[in-house]
Motif scaffolding. Structure first.
Motif, mmCIF file in Angstrom:
data_model
loop_
_atom_site.group_PDB
_atom_site.id
_atom_site.type_symbol
_atom_site.label_atom_id
_atom_site.label_comp_id
_atom_site.label_asym_id
_atom_site.label_seq_id
_atom_site.Cartn_x
_atom_site.Cartn_y
_atom_site.Cartn_z
ATOM 1 N N PRO A 97 -17.229 3.172 3.737
ATOM 2 C CA PRO A 97 -16.781 1.793 3.548
ATOM 3 C C PRO A 97 -16.748 1.416 2.071
ATOM 4 O O PRO A 97 -17.486 1.961 1.244
ATOM 5 C CB PRO A 97 -17.833 0.967 4.307
ATOM 6 N N LEU A 98 -15.877 0.489 1.749
ATOM 7 C CA LEU A 98 -15.771 -0.019 0.382
ATOM 8 C C LEU A 98 -17.035 -0.795 0.031
ATOM 9 O O LEU A 98 -17.500 -1.622 0.815
ATOM 10 C CB LEU A 98 -14.549 -0.928 0.270
ATOM 11 N N CYS A 103 -1.947 -4.410 2.478
ATOM 12 C CA CYS A 103 -3.356 -4.637 2.169
ATOM 13 C C CYS A 103 -4.244 -3.860 3.150
ATOM 14 O O CYS A 103 -5.198 -3.183 2.747
ATOM 15 C CB CYS A 103 -3.650 -6.136 2.240
ATOM 16 N N ALA A 104 -3.929 -3.966 4.443
ATOM 17 C CA ALA A 104 -4.717 -3.247 5.450
ATOM 18 C C ALA A 104 -4.550 -1.739 5.313
ATOM 19 O O ALA A 104 -5.519 -0.975 5.470
ATOM 20 C CB ALA A 104 -4.299 -3.710 6.846
ATOM 21 N N LEU A 105 -3.335 -1.292 5.027
ATOM 22 C CA LEU A 105 -3.097 0.141 4.861
ATOM 23 C C LEU A 105 -3.857 0.691 3.661
ATOM 24 O O LEU A 105 -4.477 1.767 3.739
ATOM 25 C CB LEU A 105 -1.598 0.384 4.695
ATOM 26 N N SER A 106 -3.840 -0.029 2.546
ATOM 27 C CA SER A 106 -4.580 0.410 1.353
ATOM 28 C C SER A 106 -6.071 0.462 1.629
ATOM 29 O O SER A 106 -6.763 1.407 1.218
ATOM 30 C CB SER A 106 -4.296 -0.547 0.191
ATOM 31 N N LEU A 107 -6.583 -0.540 2.336
ATOM 32 C CA LEU A 107 -8.009 -0.555 2.662
ATOM 33 C C LEU A 107 -8.374 0.612 3.562
ATOM 34 O O LEU A 107 -9.417 1.257 3.371
ATOM 35 C CB LEU A 107 -8.364 -1.882 3.333
ATOM 36 N N GLY A 150 -5.030 -1.979 -6.823
ATOM 37 C CA GLY A 150 -3.803 -1.445 -7.401
ATOM 38 C C GLY A 150 -2.807 -1.007 -6.338
ATOM 39 O O GLY A 150 -1.598 -1.292 -6.440
ATOM 40 N N MET A 151 -3.295 -0.310 -5.311
ATOM 41 C CA MET A 151 -2.413 0.145 -4.237
ATOM 42 C C MET A 151 -1.784 -1.049 -3.514
ATOM 43 O O MET A 151 -0.581 -1.041 -3.196
ATOM 44 C CB MET A 151 -3.189 1.012 -3.250
ATOM 45 N N THR A 152 -2.583 -2.083 -3.253
ATOM 46 C CA THR A 152 -2.076 -3.248 -2.527
ATOM 47 C C THR A 152 -1.025 -3.995 -3.339
ATOM 48 O O THR A 152 0.076 -4.274 -2.850
ATOM 49 C CB THR A 152 -3.232 -4.202 -2.182
ATOM 50 N N LEU A 153 -1.350 -4.328 -4.578
ATOM 51 C CA LEU A 153 -0.462 -5.150 -5.388
ATOM 52 C C LEU A 153 0.809 -4.401 -5.789
ATOM 53 O O LEU A 153 1.920 -4.940 -5.687
ATOM 54 C CB LEU A 153 -1.205 -5.643 -6.631
ATOM 55 N N LEU A 154 0.653 -3.163 -6.233
ATOM 56 C CA LEU A 154 1.821 -2.393 -6.643
ATOM 57 C C LEU A 154 2.696 -2.043 -5.441
ATOM 58 O O LEU A 154 3.934 -2.158 -5.498
ATOM 59 C CB LEU A 154 1.382 -1.118 -7.366
ATOM 60 N N GLY A 155 2.061 -1.622 -4.351
ATOM 61 C CA GLY A 155 2.817 -1.273 -3.150
ATOM 62 C C GLY A 155 3.593 -2.458 -2.601
ATOM 63 O O GLY A 155 4.755 -2.327 -2.189
ATOM 64 N N THR A 156 2.978 -3.635 -2.597
ATOM 65 C CA THR A 156 3.664 -4.835 -2.108
ATOM 66 C C THR A 156 4.858 -5.180 -2.984
ATOM 67 O O THR A 156 5.931 -5.519 -2.478
ATOM 68 C CB THR A 156 2.684 -6.020 -2.055
ATOM 69 N N ALA A 157 4.696 -5.104 -4.303
ATOM 70 C CA ALA A 157 5.792 -5.438 -5.218
ATOM 71 C C ALA A 157 6.973 -4.486 -5.042
ATOM 72 O O ALA A 157 8.127 -4.920 -4.975
ATOM 73 C CB ALA A 157 5.291 -5.397 -6.657
#
Length: 439
Positions: free
Chosen positions: A401-402, A389-393, A287-294
């Motif tokens: 770790p995830l 993506c890297a920031l969200s991870l 969610g963080m990756t996809l929403l943040g990118t958009a």
């Protein structure tokens, strides 16, 4: 080796009618058991593809010949393993290098079908895995289906760069094109090299470093895109020159996979499925990756307000920098790649990311092919997605770790997400074909 390569390329220059056969045979040898390790096929494929791009062969012909050669190499390797079974170990060269066979066998037994897809991009494993599949009696229909898919992506990755370089050398490109291309390529190579190096060394700060490097590269590109005008013009002209009516429909279908509506539904489905299987942190990361990118993409478009190329009869009205299709596609597929690599070795994680980049890159390139984005637009979109993506991870993994997703989760997530992407794209294809009308 250098003298032999020079001799081969020199002979093919004077006998271009044999170039197609050379591509086919070199691709076959590169995927052939044992020989694929001994012969430096990667260097040969780049050199031969560059000669093809100089005007001897079209891109479609080059990729098709490489694809067919790779399939033949896979088939021969599989047949050798199926015929000799364990007796293959007694071959003289394998008695002297047992590690070639042992490494590939351990890899295949651990990852099964996935090893044939991922191992395709790992040099020492690529020619050995099909033989291992035959030796361990993998059913032929299953092997053939995987080989047909794996060889397609491999042919594009190994032949497209060489063919593009050859085509670029042939065209009268704008002055300053090569200096700008060299600067951009060197910068991206440095960033990728540092990310790969720190990841393989298992540095704790590898993920935050990747986010920082991508953000810094994105910032440099956004501030300097006006100085890359010759690069954008030259690459766009190169791609537009090789447009083909038969490929237009395919590219429109591919570009639909990156549409906002398509990616929105795919992202919502991915998040919902992760919540259903109680993968809370994975869902948060996605969610963080996809929403943040958009959100970041929309803001940057308004900030820089860069116009689109004038290729379509009815140009799109939104701004082009960064490419929304590129950023959305990279964000979605990189998310899948990162989740697939959880709990695996650094090399395997990087290989999963490479595989994830293939469909995203295809969607991004379709935008340049259709003339609705400049090349630097799609590079900016990829860097934006990579940084978020890297920031969200890094944020999700601050303490632990995830966790790795189990096989049952993947059999639920992957088919449904891919089916949704394909279904929406095909449903909207007629409308999209009317939209992308060329001057």
């Amino acid at each position: 080796m250098s003298a032999w390569l020079d001799s081969l390329t020199g002979w093919l220059t004077t006998h271009p009618e044999w170039l197609g056969l050379a591509i086919f045979l070199i691709a076959c040898v590169e995927c052939l058991a044992i020989l694929g390790i001994i012969v430096p096929g990667t260097v040969l494929m780049f050199a031969i593809a560059a000669m093809a791009g100089s005007g001897a062969l079209g891109l479609g012909q080059t990729l098709l010949l490489g694809y067919a050669g790779g399939l033949l190499g896979d088939a021969i390797s599989y047949a050798l393993g199926r015929h000799f079974h364990q007796g293959i170990r007694r071959l003289p060269i394998l008695r002297h290098h047992p590690e070639w066979l042992v490494g590939a066998e351990v890899y295949f037994q651990r990852y099964g079908i996935v090893s044939l897809l991922v191992g395709r991009y790992i040099g020492p494993l690529r020619p050995m895995l099909p033989m291992i599949a035959g030796m361990l009696d993998m059913p032929l229909p299953r092997f053939a289906a995987v080989s047909l898919l794996a060889a397609a992506g491999w042919a594009v990755v190994y032949l497209l760069p060489g063919w593009t370089a050859g085509a670029a050398l042939r065209l009268p490109l704008p002055e300053g094109f090569w200096s700008e291309a060299g600067a951009l390529a060197a910068g991206l190579a440095l960033v990728l090299g540092l990310i790969v190096h720190t990841s393989l060394r298992r540095r704790r700060w590898a993920t935050p470093l990747a986010a920082g490097l991508c953000l810094a590269s994105l910032g440099a590109l956004l501030l300097g895109w006006s100085h890359l005008h010759e690069l954008d013009q030259g690459l766009l002209a190169l791609i537009q020159e090789h447009r083909h009516a038969g490929l237009d429909r395919t590219m429109v279908l591919i570009t639909r996979l990156g549409d906002f509506e398509t990616q929105l539904y795919a992202g919502l489905l991915l998040g919902l499925l992760l919540l259903i299987v109680r993968q809370w942190r994975a869902a948060l990361f996605a969610g963080m990756t996809l929403l943040g990118t958009a959100l970041a993409n929309g803001g940057l478009k308004l900030l820089f307000a860069r116009g689109r190329p004038e290729v379509l009869l009815e140009p799109l009205h939104s701004y082009s920098l960064p490419s929304g299709h590129s950023s959305a596609a990279f964000a979605f597929f990189l998310t899948l790649g990162i989740l697939a690599g959880r709990g695996q070795t650094p090399r395997m994680r990087l290989t999963w990311l490479l595989l994830a980049c293939l469909p995203a890159t295809t969607i991004a390139l379709s935008r340049v092919y259709l003339g609705v984005h400049w090349p630097t637009d799609i590079v900016a979109g990829a860097l934006l997605a990579g940084s978020l993506c890297a920031l969200s991870l890094a944020l999700v993994q601050r303490r632990t770790p995830l966790e790795r997703l189990d096989a049952r989760t993947w059999w639920l997530v992957l088919p449904l997400c891919l089916a949704l992407l394909g279904g929406i794209a095909i449903h909207a294809l007629p409308e999209a074909l009317a939209m992308y009308r060329y001057r």
